[in-house]
Design an enzyme around this catalytic site. Sequence first.
Site, mmCIF file in Angstrom:
data_model
loop_
_atom_site.group_PDB
_atom_site.id
_atom_site.type_symbol
_atom_site.label_atom_id
_atom_site.label_comp_id
_atom_site.label_asym_id
_atom_site.label_seq_id
_atom_site.Cartn_x
_atom_site.Cartn_y
_atom_site.Cartn_z
ATOM 1 N N HIS A 1 -4.710 0.158 1.509
ATOM 2 C CA HIS A 1 -5.784 1.128 1.334
ATOM 3 C C HIS A 1 -7.088 0.409 1.675
ATOM 4 O O HIS A 1 -7.743 -0.173 0.815
ATOM 5 C CB HIS A 1 -5.786 1.607 -0.123
ATOM 6 C CG HIS A 1 -6.749 2.716 -0.407
ATOM 7 N ND1 HIS A 1 -6.471 4.039 -0.153
ATOM 8 C CD2 HIS A 1 -8.002 2.701 -0.921
ATOM 9 C CE1 HIS A 1 -7.500 4.783 -0.510
ATOM 10 N NE2 HIS A 1 -8.449 3.992 -0.978
ATOM 11 N N ASP B 1 -12.945 0.340 -0.234
ATOM 12 C CA ASP B 1 -14.163 1.157 -0.093
ATOM 13 C C ASP B 1 -15.297 0.297 0.466
ATOM 14 O O ASP B 1 -15.166 -0.913 0.602
ATOM 15 C CB ASP B 1 -14.559 1.778 -1.445
ATOM 16 C CG ASP B 1 -14.966 0.727 -2.478
ATOM 17 O OD1 ASP B 1 -14.186 -0.209 -2.702
ATOM 18 O OD2 ASP B 1 -16.062 0.831 -3.047
ATOM 19 N N GLU C 1 -4.389 -1.333 -2.553
ATOM 20 C CA GLU C 1 -5.736 -1.569 -2.055
ATOM 21 C C GLU C 1 -5.921 -3.083 -1.878
ATOM 22 O O GLU C 1 -5.032 -3.869 -2.219
ATOM 23 C CB GLU C 1 -6.783 -1.020 -3.048
ATOM 24 C CG GLU C 1 -8.179 -1.000 -2.443
ATOM 25 C CD GLU C 1 -9.198 -0.204 -3.272
ATOM 26 O OE1 GLU C 1 -8.797 0.535 -4.191
ATOM 27 O OE2 GLU C 1 -10.401 -0.334 -2.966
#
Length: 551
Positions: free
Chosen positions: A479, A167, A534
């Site tokens: 990810h 993110d 991730e």
Amino acid sequence: MANSSDSYFKNREYTNKKFPLHIFVNQVGYLPHSEKRAVITLPAEDFSVIDEQGNICFEGKAVHFGIDECSGDDVYIADFSSLTLSGKYRVRAAGETSLEFCVGENVLDRTLNAVTKAYYFLRCGCPLEEKYAGKFTHGKCHGERAVLWEDNSVSLDICGGWHDAGDYGRYVTAAACAVAHLLYAYKMFPEKLKGLSLNIPESGALPDILGEVKYELEWLLKMQREDGAVYHKATTQHHAAFVMPENDVNQMYVLPVSTMATADFAAVCALASTVYRDEDREFSERLLAAAANTCRWLEDSPEFIGFENPDGCHTGTYGEWTDKDNRFWAWAEMFAATGNEHYHENMKKALKEEFPLTALGYGSVGGFGALSYLLCGRNCCDKALTEKFTQAFRADAERLAHISDKCGYGAAMDERSYCWGSNMNLMKRGMVFAIADYLAHSDKYRTYAQRQADYLLGVNATGYSYVTGIGDFCCNYPHLRPAYADGIEKCIPGMVSGGPNGRPCDPDAIALVPKGTPPMKCFADDVGCYSLNEITIYWNSPTVFVLAYIS
Ligand code: 9MR
Ligand code: ZN
């Protein structure tokens, strides 16, 4: 198999591949005088090691280890440690031939370089230019002023730092942890890390790794409020879509202060002030002044201020239940940086509380405090405390060595350790082995530290090298937003995947990992699987530490 309909990514084929072989090697390679093992999961007796021309360079007998609990595999171990001649090799056993690997003095250098360069690729607030980023360029991202969550009329410049993970958020406690891993690696293994050549804009003025870490520290300094308290995180309201960072143009918010973020900030700024002292005096002084300001605030604010997402905010929380360990770390680093008895006293008072003294993660930071005390070399250190901290690392290394011995793949991991980001547990354990040896001036746990790296790079039950771009069978679909959105088939190199998670909890992982899969095999190299694949800044950082130690 097509993907689950709940996924972020609809209507696509899953990318996960199954390792086709039953011989598992460190796909990068082995140092000439280190242990060298391959794991074989077919009944095997004789094995050989062949060179590029197919000549047999080593012959041996595999040892039957038996059932490895965390993978369920029946494991045979082929030890070829006495093969010390540099070269490229493969292991042959049970009718199969392994992937190629190297033996040599500098075998790990390229990997160490890549996992450190990875931070450049995670930079926020600046464009990534072709001369540094190759084909992984992008425009300047997240450069607009942020506003306080609690009062949108107040705007702040918090541009800079590294994106946390897959993110685009930036979180103070996570950042402090990653920076601490990197700076301790630099303090303890300077020869190796000073020599890294990362090709970043700052190259030349400072050792490259310090140039890169400075980029993050400059951002951390912006997260400090004038009175010394430190904001917990800077994120948008929701995680961004899977777009390039410059296309994530939603409003950036600065979320409220927490005492974990505040104490970790003081600790890591004090630590950094000692590392940059000789290299960048002005910066070092700025860091120490910032840390001292924050410490005054901490003393005046003894109450715990935790962090939970306020209504409407859906990004990572990094919540904790206590700040006792964080405060201990802050006082320990301030004492180490200044020698001031006042901080020493505060540190001792903080020790009245119970918390782990060897923990080196974002959620539990006592080990950083202990380490700072042990490395500060000040005459006024308390002998009993020094002994206590040293003993804590030694006992932990001993405990972890037993766990490693019980694992067919050599990982110092039990069933419970395979959680979200298990590769961080793995690498933190590698750090504990390294630290125990460093403190004792011994090599007792070197082999154990190395086995953790061997696992990360291919000696594990999925066969994956968990570092993108490293090894012939490695993760390629983490990810990680830019890695997906850039449309480039080959992933940005040097990113450490979170790794197997015995309790997969995102829709794609649930679809891809059959129920009842043993924990070491609960993995899929697929972009949807955030609970398995991730990347984060604090999974790369202990890897830098461990690779610097063993090489
Ligand atoms: O690693 C964290 C995991 O233990 C939590 O269960 C999960 C859900 O809150 O969050 C993970 O941390 C993520 C963070 O919140 C935001 N950036 C990426 C982190 C790794 O996935
Ligand atoms: Zn950004």
